[in-house]
Design an enzyme around this catalytic site. Sequence first.
Site, short mmCIF file in Angstrom:
data_model
loop_
_atom_site.label_atom_id
_atom_site.label_comp_id
_atom_site.label_asym_id
_atom_site.label_seq_id
_atom_site.Cartn_x
_atom_site.Cartn_y
_atom_site.Cartn_z
N SER A 116 15.20 -4.01 9.94
CA SER A 116 13.81 -4.09 10.42
C SER A 116 12.73 -3.91 9.36
O SER A 116 11.55 -4.08 9.65
CB SER A 116 13.58 -3.06 11.54
OG SER A 116 14.25 -3.47 12.69
N LYS B 127 3.80 2.00 10.59
CA LYS B 127 4.52 1.52 11.77
C LYS B 127 4.38 2.55 12.89
O LYS B 127 4.49 3.76 12.66
CB LYS B 127 6.00 1.31 11.41
CG LYS B 127 6.81 0.59 12.49
CD LYS B 127 8.24 0.33 12.00
CE LYS B 127 9.05 -0.45 13.03
NZ LYS B 127 10.45 -0.67 12.58
N SER C 58 12.10 -5.28 13.50
CA SER C 58 11.09 -4.76 14.39
C SER C 58 9.74 -4.50 13.71
O SER C 58 8.73 -4.40 14.39
CB SER C 58 11.57 -3.46 15.02
OG SER C 58 11.81 -2.49 14.00
#
Lengths: 503, 499, 98
Positions: B181, B82, B157
């Site tokens: 997330s 990420k 997210s």
Amino acid sequence: MTVTDLVSYEDALASYDPVMGLEVHVELGTKTKMFCGCSTELKQDANSQTCPTCLGLPGSLPVVNAIGVESAVKIGLALNCEIAEWCRFARKNYFYPDMPKNFQTSQYDEPIAFNGYLDVQLEDGEIFRVQIERAHMEEDTGKSLHVGGATGRIHGASHSLLDYNRAGIPLIEIVTKPIEGAGTRAPEVAKAYVAELRELIKALGVSEARMEQGQMRCDVNLSLRPHGREEFGTRSETKNVNSLRSVERAARFEIQRHAAVLNSGGTIVQETRHFHEEDGSTTAGRIKDNAEDYRYFPEPDLVPVAPAREWVEELRKGLPELPRVRRNRLREEWGVSEHDMQSMLNAGAIDPIVATIEAGADAASARKWWMGELARNANESGRDLASLPITPEQVARVTALVKEGSLNDKLARQVIEGVLAGEGGPDDVVEKRGLKVVSDEGALSTAVDEAIAANAGIADKIRSGKVAAAGALVGAVMKATRGQADAARVRELILEKLGVTEG
Amino acid sequence: MTDAHIIRLTAAETAAKIASGELTAVEVTEAHLARIDAVDEKVHAFLHVDRAGALAQARAVDAKRENGEKLGPLAGVPLALKDIFTTEGIPTTVGSKILEGWIPPYDATLTKKLKAADVVILGKTNMDEFAMGSSTENSAYGPTGNPWDLTKIPGGSGGGSSAALASFEAPLAIGTDTGGSIRQPAAVTGTVGVKPTYGGVSRYGMVAFSSSLDQGGPCARTVLDAALLHEVIAGHDPLDSTSIDAPVPPVVEAARNGSVAGMRVGVVKQFRGEGYQAGVLQRFDESVELMRGLGAEIVELDCPSFDLGLSAYYLIAPSECSSNLARFDAMRYGLRVGDDGTKSAEEVTALTREAGFGDEVKRRIILGTYALSSGYYDAYYGSAQKVRTLITQDFEKAFEKVDVIVSPTTPTTAFPIGERADDPMAMYLADLCTIPTNLAGNAAMSLPCGLAPEDGMPVGLQIIAPAMKDDRLYKVGAAVEAAFVEKWGHPLLEEAPSL
Amino acid sequence: MPGITREEVAHLARLARLELKGEELDHFAGQLDDIIGAVARVSEVADQDVPPTSHPLPLTNVMRADEVRPSLTPEQALSGAPAQEQQRFKVPQILGED
Ligand SMILES: [Mg+2]
Ligand SMILES: [Zn+2]
């Protein structure tokens, strides 16, 4: 408001009672910063002592410096404070380019130390107790260089250059409670408080507390109220008053300025003010209105600090003798007046004198050199005594040479001058400059004979009883021996040879 | 073995084949890079593919093996990171324009651990800007598609990471979970995601959104793979003051020994009702029955404070973010806008933040600034922290009665891209079930429990364990996963359309 | 709990250094009013006698020894700087204190 509008100090105090609050920031002498492992060494290359944490890079996190906390507790204890059993860091949020995260990691409603006092001694020996509100831990900001304006000032600068080496250096902020009841002595109390605090910090060994280097910085908050009134007036906050003398001057100026404003029916604006060394005045800075909202909240990247009671007691036991107590002890040992002691304190001479005595000098000589020749030199070169390039051991060596008769005072001064000029230790200077009292009686006798022969007229005067004229012959001998003779002995010899005895 | 075959292996299988020499790390890496080339234009899981770095790492692994050096348990296995973790020399944007082009001078602790474990980092994945969002639509670099239906959101997210897994671009990924997330993207893409106990994985080098809630964690296609990755990234870090200084729970062992027999499993009454999709509740109820069938004792629980979780979260997270994001001021790194020589630093900062932050980030900064401002602090931030205490207490009481709690991970399956984009409150509901865990700091997992009958999209089952008991997630998760795979005849992802 | 006005949003944006455009102010004011209206529910517990939790971990006294660790090089420190001069971060003129 210009200086000419000020009310005289005496008139101001005749109508008003000053209330002060002093906020002192002390940079700790830790090896590393408060929240990262970057070195705190001063005067390094710009931005050479930064890391993700003290640059506020995305993703970086703080970790508390254990010695930072220990120093804070020591300061708190020495200031007779209570030490929090549990406290937290908080974020103080405001934007400023010298602050990498745009919040300062500080403490808010949970300071590590609170409710203390510091007794300070005024010049006449009177003790004034200054109440301490709190001492808390926080971090310093970076340094800005303002370019393109006049003499590095921010106004008119086209841009600024930032060096974050100082960002994150541990600070302890020490805040007094409102200082009331000092009356006309308020400025003196302010100065004595800062001086005492500086001594205390140094004695604790947590910082060198050099004001001229910004390691200790003072904000002077001041307000006036008419005599007899309880409520405080509106205060001004004079920032960064960075010498003892300036603290006194700033307080004095603000008393006179406030009185002038109030007398003319005006109101004091709550604002920050800037102090000007050149003339001792202050000028308006930022107005403190309600728009200022620091949005403090507990720092979520750090966990609480909970100093164990046993540890706190251990630190308490290890505290050094308090400076004021020590000074009184020394004053008695040395047999000097309060006033002289205060002068030594103000000159920063006490520690060097003590060290010189410890190195073998007698107290009177140590005091004489440090408060005389060396203080003069420090003054002229704008340095403090501690940073002169001469050690207490070297001063002690000079006094030893005088004591054994190898040097007279005049020569000793030259030796000190040589040491300060970097010519080596006292013995090196004596050697290189050929400074030695001529104690060889034969050589001295010859020199006297030569002087008498060369100055027959003066010799006659002396023979005829004008003993005062002997000075001229002494001078001639001293000149011939390049000052290395013992002047008293020379005089004796002259009078002896001319058959005169002192009247 | 063909590329098509390689990319469908689990991480555990891949690691074993590399260790045995059946596959080389370079072959595996190339297969995944080829897959990315083939499908990522459609999926948009990656913001940056580090082809050269990945191949170099793979070659190093192969060299190590040839030299007979000891390899880590995931040596040579590709991973999608990420874009919230700093990577030295590799761009890190956090999905924001304000950090476009920023190349960090340092590695996050997690990045270091991955490298030390010989994991091959393929690149950085897309995400909602600063991890604020539940759909990855808030990325400044465009949305990511859900591999099950590219017109739908992949969760957020960490939608880039979940989409990378579900599209077989990587067998492993890293996410961060502030309010869900990791778990919500896992749920809506039919993958596995774990939010470890707060403090279990170092936050150093993970760009902060809400410091007291953020937690990095593993994302994978199987429970065992997640456990293997969990073990690599977890552990104490002296650079993170909030890192737990205790041994990592035995997650791999638990994942290899799945079982719910004799366990007390709690079902919280607050985790259903209005706003929950029927198909989601149906699959959840079936999961509970499945666990009962495997020998679990099901216990009903009442946690009234959970109803206030979302509200508390939307005060705490914005408050902390308003402060955490203050550093993006155009002075030291990142975007600078409007510096024409006449404007002040203050003006340039304000212009840059206006241009560099997206709407959701601005909304939360303003909301947080409000919640912390004098006069409102006690009512908002202060009360939210009390809710936090109450939620923690409800969890504590619950865990006196049960070993784990289960719930749907999300109230609904993936919704269409654009549907909730300008309706913040609707978007926030996606995290209804995941938020209480972040507030209390305990551990939770999401794993697939079927497809919702009404839309054919994946449904996630959330398992919640007490703090430091992360291993229970894997023990229960592995048992549930095995039972479902047996029931379905294959892993759920096999039903995903080919891209 | 009172709602939030456009003026308040403008004030908060200034505090947060966001140069919001006029239409953004209107848009945000509406949305924030909704959000605050919803999350204000937390004040139901304002009077309850429970301690606030600022952090999920019960840790205290996490500290490091006062030992120097390597810093970044100045080049690394400045590597992301939008502008630099004399090995320092070059920033626009700073308004304020002198
Ligand atoms: Mg301060
Ligand atoms: Zn540093």
